[in-house]
Design a protein around this motif. Structure first.
Motif, mmCIF file in Angstrom:
data_model
loop_
_atom_site.group_PDB
_atom_site.id
_atom_site.type_symbol
_atom_site.label_atom_id
_atom_site.label_comp_id
_atom_site.label_asym_id
_atom_site.label_seq_id
_atom_site.Cartn_x
_atom_site.Cartn_y
_atom_site.Cartn_z
ATOM 1 N N SER A 19 -32.218 3.298 8.159
ATOM 2 C CA SER A 19 -32.101 3.336 6.701
ATOM 3 C C SER A 19 -30.636 3.166 6.334
ATOM 4 N N PRO A 20 -30.358 2.569 5.172
ATOM 5 C CA PRO A 20 -28.955 2.420 4.754
ATOM 6 C C PRO A 20 -28.267 3.773 4.586
ATOM 7 N N LEU A 21 -27.028 3.874 5.083
ATOM 8 C CA LEU A 21 -26.250 5.114 4.965
ATOM 9 C C LEU A 21 -25.397 5.123 3.705
ATOM 10 N N PHE A 22 -25.026 3.941 3.229
ATOM 11 C CA PHE A 22 -24.188 3.828 2.042
ATOM 12 C C PHE A 22 -24.831 2.862 1.067
ATOM 13 N N GLN A 23 -24.484 3.049 -0.221
ATOM 14 C CA GLN A 23 -24.944 2.141 -1.253
ATOM 15 C C GLN A 23 -23.748 1.667 -2.061
ATOM 16 N N ILE A 24 -23.749 0.389 -2.385
ATOM 17 C CA ILE A 24 -22.706 -0.187 -3.227
ATOM 18 C C ILE A 24 -23.335 -0.396 -4.599
ATOM 19 N N GLY A 25 -22.791 0.293 -5.604
ATOM 20 C CA GLY A 25 -23.374 0.262 -6.940
ATOM 21 C C GLY A 25 -22.489 -0.421 -7.949
ATOM 22 N N LYS A 26 -22.574 0.052 -9.200
ATOM 23 C CA LYS A 26 -21.880 -0.610 -10.310
ATOM 24 C C LYS A 26 -20.359 -0.542 -10.189
ATOM 25 N N ASN A 27 -19.841 0.424 -9.448
ATOM 26 C CA ASN A 27 -18.385 0.509 -9.267
ATOM 27 C C ASN A 27 -17.887 -0.474 -8.224
ATOM 28 N N GLY A 28 -18.805 -1.152 -7.552
ATOM 29 C CA GLY A 28 -18.423 -2.184 -6.594
ATOM 30 C C GLY A 28 -17.930 -1.625 -5.277
ATOM 31 N N LEU A 29 -17.187 -2.458 -4.591
ATOM 32 C CA LEU A 29 -16.699 -2.142 -3.251
ATOM 33 C C LEU A 29 -15.185 -2.049 -3.298
ATOM 34 N N THR A 30 -14.641 -0.970 -2.761
ATOM 35 C CA THR A 30 -13.193 -0.774 -2.761
ATOM 36 C C THR A 30 -12.695 -0.586 -1.333
ATOM 37 N N GLU A 31 -11.384 -0.672 -1.168
ATOM 38 C CA GLU A 31 -10.804 -0.434 0.158
ATOM 39 C C GLU A 31 -11.078 0.994 0.616
ATOM 40 N N ALA A 32 -11.090 1.940 -0.324
ATOM 41 C CA ALA A 32 -11.379 3.336 0.018
ATOM 42 C C ALA A 32 -12.800 3.475 0.562
ATOM 43 N N MET A 33 -13.733 2.747 -0.047
ATOM 44 C CA MET A 33 -15.116 2.792 0.421
ATOM 45 C C MET A 33 -15.232 2.183 1.823
ATOM 46 N N VAL A 34 -14.511 1.099 2.064
ATOM 47 C CA VAL A 34 -14.510 0.484 3.392
ATOM 48 C C VAL A 34 -13.918 1.462 4.408
ATOM 49 N N GLY A 35 -12.914 2.240 3.985
ATOM 50 C CA GLY A 35 -12.353 3.288 4.845
ATOM 51 C C GLY A 35 -13.405 4.318 5.220
ATOM 52 N N GLU A 36 -14.275 4.659 4.264
ATOM 53 C CA GLU A 36 -15.372 5.594 4.544
ATOM 54 C C GLU A 36 -16.355 4.985 5.543
ATOM 55 N N PHE A 37 -16.612 3.671 5.392
ATOM 56 C CA PHE A 37 -17.488 2.983 6.351
ATOM 57 C C PHE A 37 -16.899 3.108 7.756
ATOM 58 N N GLU A 38 -15.573 2.868 7.872
ATOM 59 C CA GLU A 38 -14.920 2.924 9.185
ATOM 60 C C GLU A 38 -15.009 4.314 9.796
ATOM 61 N N GLU A 39 -14.827 5.349 8.981
ATOM 62 C CA GLU A 39 -14.929 6.725 9.487
ATOM 63 C C GLU A 39 -16.343 7.012 9.978
ATOM 64 N N THR A 55 -24.976 -3.778 -9.048
ATOM 65 C CA THR A 55 -23.658 -4.206 -8.584
ATOM 66 C C THR A 55 -23.442 -5.685 -8.918
ATOM 67 N N ASP A 56 -22.180 -6.033 -9.127
ATOM 68 C CA ASP A 56 -21.829 -7.427 -9.395
ATOM 69 C C ASP A 56 -21.528 -8.185 -8.108
ATOM 70 N N TRP A 57 -21.551 -7.488 -6.975
ATOM 71 C CA TRP A 57 -21.226 -8.093 -5.688
ATOM 72 C C TRP A 57 -22.453 -8.767 -5.086
ATOM 73 N N THR A 58 -22.239 -9.907 -4.422
ATOM 74 C CA THR A 58 -23.296 -10.514 -3.621
ATOM 75 C C THR A 58 -23.133 -10.002 -2.195
ATOM 76 N N ILE A 78 -29.273 -9.477 4.965
ATOM 77 C CA ILE A 78 -30.664 -9.764 4.649
ATOM 78 C C ILE A 78 -31.007 -9.112 3.313
ATOM 79 N N GLY A 79 -31.344 -9.933 2.344
ATOM 80 C CA GLY A 79 -31.598 -9.425 1.007
ATOM 81 C C GLY A 79 -30.351 -8.756 0.464
ATOM 82 N N LYS A 80 -30.475 -7.504 0.109
ATOM 83 C CA LYS A 80 -29.348 -6.724 -0.424
ATOM 84 C C LYS A 80 -28.835 -5.711 0.599
ATOM 85 N N VAL A 81 -29.063 -5.998 1.888
ATOM 86 C CA VAL A 81 -28.670 -5.067 2.950
ATOM 87 C C VAL A 81 -27.759 -5.772 3.950
ATOM 88 N N LEU A 82 -26.704 -5.065 4.349
ATOM 89 C CA LEU A 82 -25.790 -5.539 5.394
ATOM 90 C C LEU A 82 -25.943 -4.643 6.611
#
Length: 106
Positions: A19-39, A55-58, A78-82
């Motif tokens: 199951s997805p652990l994180f969701q990217i929503g209306k605030n989009g994707l930030t470097e801080a969020m990517v840092g959380e992914f790395e942790e 989200t406005d991101w593809t 795949i779809g809206k999942v990475l």
């Protein structure tokens, strides 16, 4: 570490039931969020991230942003999942990287 097609197939199969652990929503994707992914990926190696409908991101834009701002590799869109992968620095967390099929050296 550049993954071969065979290695990506292995990782996609392993991630199938996750199951997805994180969701990217209306605030989009930030470097801080990517840092959380790395942790988080440090002790998991493999995880899914979902892009919500608001989200406005593809998925392609999100994948490119993640790969530019980290050492994480996008194994599948795949779809809206990475599906994301990064080998763990600590041996005790190398569940997937230790079982990756070997690359052909032809």
């Amino acid at each position: 570490m550049k993954l071969s097609g065979k290695q990506k197939r292995f990782l996609r199969a392993e991630a199938h039931d996750m199951s997805p652990l994180f969701q990217i929503g209306k605030n989009g994707l930030t470097e801080a969020m990517v840092g959380e992914f790395e942790e988080s990926i440090q002790n998991k190696e493999l995880m899914k991230v979902q892009l919500l409908q608001n989200t406005d991101w593809t998925t392609a834009e999100a994948a490119e942003f993640i790969e530019e701002h980290s050492d994480i590799q996008v194994v599948q869109k795949i779809g809206k999942v990475l599906v994301l992968f990064k080998p763990s620095d600590e041996e005790k967390y190398r569940e997937y990287s230790s079982r990756l099929p070997k690359k052909n050296t032809d």
